[in-house]
Design a protein around this motif. Structure first.
Motif, PDB file in Angstrom:
ATOM      1  N   VAL A   1      17.783  -0.236   4.163  1.00  0.00           N
ATOM      2  CA  VAL A   1      17.710   1.112   4.161  1.00  0.00           C
ATOM      3  C   VAL A   1      16.172   1.566   3.616  1.00  0.00           C
ATOM      4  O   VAL A   1      15.494   0.805   2.786  1.00  0.00           O
ATOM      5  N   ASP A   2      15.677   2.422   4.343  1.00  0.00           N
ATOM      6  CA  ASP A   2      14.292   3.053   4.144  1.00  0.00           C
ATOM      7  C   ASP A   2      14.924   4.101   2.834  1.00  0.00           C
ATOM      8  O   ASP A   2      15.379   5.095   3.325  1.00  0.00           O
ATOM      9  N   ASN A   3      14.541   3.630   1.788  1.00  0.00           N
ATOM     10  CA  ASN A   3      14.976   4.554   0.702  1.00  0.00           C
ATOM     11  C   ASN A   3      14.096   5.574   0.101  1.00  0.00           C
ATOM     12  O   ASN A   3      14.018   6.082  -1.230  1.00  0.00           O
ATOM     13  N   CYS A   4      12.696   5.552   0.691  1.00  0.00           N
ATOM     14  CA  CYS A   4      11.765   6.565   0.554  1.00  0.00           C
ATOM     15  C   CYS A   4      12.324   8.093   0.073  1.00  0.00           C
ATOM     16  O   CYS A   4      13.162   8.723   0.835  1.00  0.00           O
ATOM     17  N   TYR A   5      11.977   8.641  -1.234  1.00  0.00           N
ATOM     18  CA  TYR A   5      12.342   9.908  -1.666  1.00  0.00           C
ATOM     19  C   TYR A   5      13.726   9.977  -2.119  1.00  0.00           C
ATOM     20  O   TYR A   5      14.006  11.050  -2.755  1.00  0.00           O
ATOM     21  N   GLY A   6      14.570   8.807  -1.995  1.00  0.00           N
ATOM     22  CA  GLY A   6      15.743   8.835  -2.534  1.00  0.00           C
ATOM     23  C   GLY A   6      16.122   8.354  -4.105  1.00  0.00           C
ATOM     24  O   GLY A   6      17.049   8.857  -4.458  1.00  0.00           O
TER      25      GLY A   6
ATOM     26  N   PRO B   1      13.515   7.155  13.640  1.00  0.00           N
ATOM     27  CA  PRO B   1      13.046   6.676  12.251  1.00  0.00           C
ATOM     28  C   PRO B   1      11.718   7.535  12.045  1.00  0.00           C
ATOM     29  O   PRO B   1      11.076   8.199  12.910  1.00  0.00           O
ATOM     30  N   TYR B   2      11.464   7.663  10.603  1.00  0.00           N
ATOM     31  CA  TYR B   2      10.344   8.362  10.302  1.00  0.00           C
ATOM     32  C   TYR B   2       9.049   7.998  11.101  1.00  0.00           C
ATOM     33  O   TYR B   2       8.630   6.968  11.556  1.00  0.00           O
ATOM     34  N   ASP B   3       8.019   9.167  11.250  1.00  0.00           N
ATOM     35  CA  ASP B   3       7.044   9.054  12.171  1.00  0.00           C
ATOM     36  C   ASP B   3       6.107   7.721  12.163  1.00  0.00           C
ATOM     37  O   ASP B   3       5.907   7.363  13.032  1.00  0.00           O
TER      38      ASP B   3
ATOM     39  N   ILE C   1       0.629  -1.232  -0.079  1.00  0.00           N
ATOM     40  CA  ILE C   1       0.048   0.090   0.120  1.00  0.00           C
ATOM     41  C   ILE C   1       0.850   1.277   0.107  1.00  0.00           C
ATOM     42  O   ILE C   1       0.416   2.363  -0.437  1.00  0.00           O
ATOM     43  N   SER C   2       1.961   1.108   0.526  1.00  0.00           N
ATOM     44  CA  SER C   2       2.807   2.527   0.735  1.00  0.00           C
ATOM     45  C   SER C   2       3.964   2.119   1.177  1.00  0.00           C
ATOM     46  O   SER C   2       4.570   0.784   1.515  1.00  0.00           O
ATOM     47  N   GLY C   3       4.789   3.238   1.290  1.00  0.00           N
ATOM     48  CA  GLY C   3       6.133   2.942   1.902  1.00  0.00           C
ATOM     49  C   GLY C   3       6.066   2.326   3.458  1.00  0.00           C
ATOM     50  O   GLY C   3       7.004   1.232   3.669  1.00  0.00           O
ATOM     51  N   THR C   4       5.572   2.908   4.212  1.00  0.00           N
ATOM     52  CA  THR C   4       5.392   2.217   5.464  1.00  0.00           C
ATOM     53  C   THR C   4       5.060   0.764   5.393  1.00  0.00           C
ATOM     54  O   THR C   4       5.798  -0.117   6.246  1.00  0.00           O
ATOM     55  N   HIS C   5       4.061   0.373   4.710  1.00  0.00           N
ATOM     56  CA  HIS C   5       3.702  -1.195   4.435  1.00  0.00           C
ATOM     57  C   HIS C   5       5.187  -1.903   3.736  1.00  0.00           C
ATOM     58  O   HIS C   5       5.219  -2.949   4.444  1.00  0.00           O
TER      59      HIS C   5
ATOM     60  N   ILE D   1       4.232   5.654  -4.724  1.00  0.00           N
ATOM     61  CA  ILE D   1       3.360   7.115  -5.188  1.00  0.00           C
ATOM     62  C   ILE D   1       4.464   8.065  -4.761  1.00  0.00           C
ATOM     63  O   ILE D   1       4.060   9.337  -4.545  1.00  0.00           O
ATOM     64  N   LYS D   2       5.751   7.660  -4.695  1.00  0.00           N
ATOM     65  CA  LYS D   2       6.815   8.550  -4.708  1.00  0.00           C
ATOM     66  C   LYS D   2       7.609   8.432  -5.955  1.00  0.00           C
ATOM     67  O   LYS D   2       7.206   8.161  -6.918  1.00  0.00           O
ATOM     68  N   ASN D   3       8.897   8.458  -5.527  1.00  0.00           N
ATOM     69  CA  ASN D   3       9.901   8.729  -6.913  1.00  0.00           C
ATOM     70  C   ASN D   3       9.724   7.460  -7.925  1.00  0.00           C
ATOM     71  O   ASN D   3       9.708   7.882  -9.131  1.00  0.00           O
TER      72      ASN D   3
HETATM   73  C1  LIG Z   1       7.404   8.653   3.134  1.00  0.00           C
HETATM   74  C2  LIG Z   1       8.213   8.074   3.763  1.00  0.00           C
HETATM   75  C3  LIG Z   1       7.987   6.985   4.491  1.00  0.00           C
HETATM   76  C4  LIG Z   1       6.684   6.110   4.150  1.00  0.00           C
HETATM   77  O1  LIG Z   1       5.603   6.925   4.145  1.00  0.00           O
HETATM   78  P1  LIG Z   1       4.299   6.273   3.340  1.00  0.00           P
HETATM   79  O2  LIG Z   1       3.077   7.392   3.251  1.00  0.00           O
HETATM   80  O3  LIG Z   1       3.717   5.235   4.334  1.00  0.00           O
HETATM   81  O4  LIG Z   1       4.697   5.746   1.800  1.00  0.00           O
HETATM   82  C5  LIG Z   1       8.927   6.360   5.313  1.00  0.00           C
HETATM   83  N1  LIG Z   1      10.063   6.795   5.299  1.00  0.00           N
HETATM   84  C6  LIG Z   1      10.336   8.080   4.859  1.00  0.00           C
HETATM   85  C7  LIG Z   1      11.749   8.850   5.190  1.00  0.00           C
HETATM   86  C8  LIG Z   1       9.290   8.764   4.215  1.00  0.00           C
HETATM   87  O5  LIG Z   1       9.730   9.815   3.489  1.00  0.00           O
END
Ligand SMILES: *Cc1c(COP(=O)(O)O)cnc(C)c1O
Length: 413
Positions: free
Chosen positions: A199-204, A109-111, A82-86, A225-227
């Motif tokens: 590695v959480d590679n979100c946005y990279g 880590p991210y919220d 579903i998402s990066g978090t998932h 739904i990011k890069n």
């Molecule tokens: C966006 C993001 C996530 C995951 O967020 P989702 O909204 O669930 O996709 C995790 N880590 C970082 C650093 C992010 O920027």
């Protein structure tokens, strides 16, 4: 001075820097193109499967393409994530067992991940900690860089996995470059060869020429739904890494022994291919918008992270505004000048997974997509907005002209 003059002046000074970013997009674009050709992509790959999704050639080939481009052994690219978090959560739950120790070596880590781990304030059930996984963090230093000595020290314990977050997330620290990630991987492997580096590679993705798995990370995850979705994928997430790890996560997501072979693409193959093809270019648009924002706000005395001339390893631009009201005004202007939901009125509100109230401008085609021009900020000091995305530079430029006029010039009158 009018807003467009401010923008045009900025662009004159950014010309050379934009060319550097264009070169990165060019090289990444060719890398993706070659991978498509190496895997002989045909329009039959865009056909879809239903039900179990056995023999989904399009899905399997796209996973090979991701693996090639991101220099990993294998990958899982699914719209059901579903998402990066998932995607990140699946890696953590799929690879960690009770008694294992997880260490975040880039601070908190991210919220949304603090809920999954169970280190946040939210009373959520089924977190990693409640399942008996041991969790520790190594804080970043005052400048926001990893503390090598402290990381080394914690590796004297048995550590199953270290977690590295590449992007800044909702913080002011700089994003990590692939070289810095390489350095961390080498440090971890030297002192504890069997520790998994995740590695959480979100946005990279595609902000530079290398990705974490190309510099030795064992596994990484991100959101479509990011890069890498290029603004076209309707949703989804990816996981890239060493084959046994990817298989273990696939088994966790589906069922033991079923793993990667199942999973119908349900009509999502074509947009996922097309989005990945466009992704280097879309990321370029987002980077140019971010640099322009950093330039105009920076020139007018706002604190911005990064500054326009500093290296970029994610697409996020932070602008410190100093009050909740200013965050709201800024986000409202972004919303008002979006192609979708432009007449929606924004408020700070509670969001699942976030501890503070958040305001989010996302006038996007794909709900919540942040490779599209979007902007958000938690209601907490130092009261910043985090702006990211932009499907076209032209749209970002127009929105920035509005922001210059309504926020910068108005406040300087
Ligand atoms: C966006 C993001 C996530 C995951 O967020 P989702 O909204 O669930 O996709 C995790 N880590 C970082 C650093 C992010 O920027």
């Amino acid at each position: 001075m009018n807003a467009l003059t401010v923008i045009k002046e900025a662009e004159k000074n950014l010309h050379e820097y934009f060319q550097e970013l264009e070169e990165i997009a060019y090289q990444n674009g060719i890398k993706v193109l070659k991978a498509f050709q190496n895997h002989r992509v045909r329009d039959t790959h865009f056909n879809s499967t239903t039900g179990y999704g056995y023999g989904d050639m399009g899905r399997d080939t796209l996973e090979q393409i991701y693996a090639e481009v991101f220099e990993s052994e294998d990958s899982l690219v699914r719209s059901r994530i579903i998402s990066g978090t998932h995607a990140i959560s699946a890696c953590l739950f799929g690879l960690l067992n009770p008694g294992d120790r997880l260490v975040s070596i880039t601070g908190s880590p991210y919220d949304t991940l603090s809920n999954i781990i169970g280190c946040g304030d939210g009373a959520v059930g089924g977190t990693l900690i409640k399942r008996g996984i041991l969790y520790e963090e190594v804080a970043l230093d005052a400048q926001g860089h990893p503390e090598r000595e402290n990381i080394k020290a914690i590796l004297s314990k048995k550590v199953k996995m270290v977690l590295i977050q590449r992007s800044r997330g909702y913080s002011l620290r700089p994003a990590l470059s692939p070289e810095e990630i390489k350095d961390l991987v080498q440090l971890v492997k030297k002192h504890s060869p069997s520790t998994i580096v995740m590695v959480d590679n979100c946005y990279g993705e595609f902000t530079g020429l290398l990705e974490p798995t190309g510099v030795g990370a064992d596994i990484m995850a991100g959101s479509l739904i990011k890069n890498p979705g290029g603004g076209v994928a309707g949703g989804g997430g990816y996981i890239c890494g060493k084959t046994p790890l990817v298989e273990q996560v696939a088994d966790y997501l589906v069922a033991p022994g079923l793993g990667k072979e199942l999973g119908p693409s349900l009509g999502q193959n074509r947009p996922m291919y097309q989005g990945f093809f466009l992704a280097p270019h879309t990321v370029l648009q987002a980077l140019k918008v971010a640099v322009l924002a950093a330039y105009v706000f920076g020139q007018h005395g706002y604190e911005v992270y990064p500054r326009w001339s500093e290296p970029r390893n994610d697409i996020v631009q932070t602008i410190v505004l100093g009050s909740g009201q200013q965050i709201k005004d800024y986000c409202q202007l972004v919303q008002k000048n979006s192609p979708v939901d432009s007449d929606v009125y924004l408020e700070f509100a509670d969001m699942p997974g976030y501890a503070d109230k958040i305001i989010m401008a996302a006038g996007t085609f794909v709900q919540g997509s942040s490779i599209e021009l979007s902007c958000d900020g938690p209601l907490r000091p130092p009261y910043c907005v985090y702006m990211q995305g932009g499907l076209t530079y032209e749209h970002g430029r127009y929105v920035l002209a509005q922001l210059v006029e309504q926020i910068i010039l108005k406040n300087n009158e």
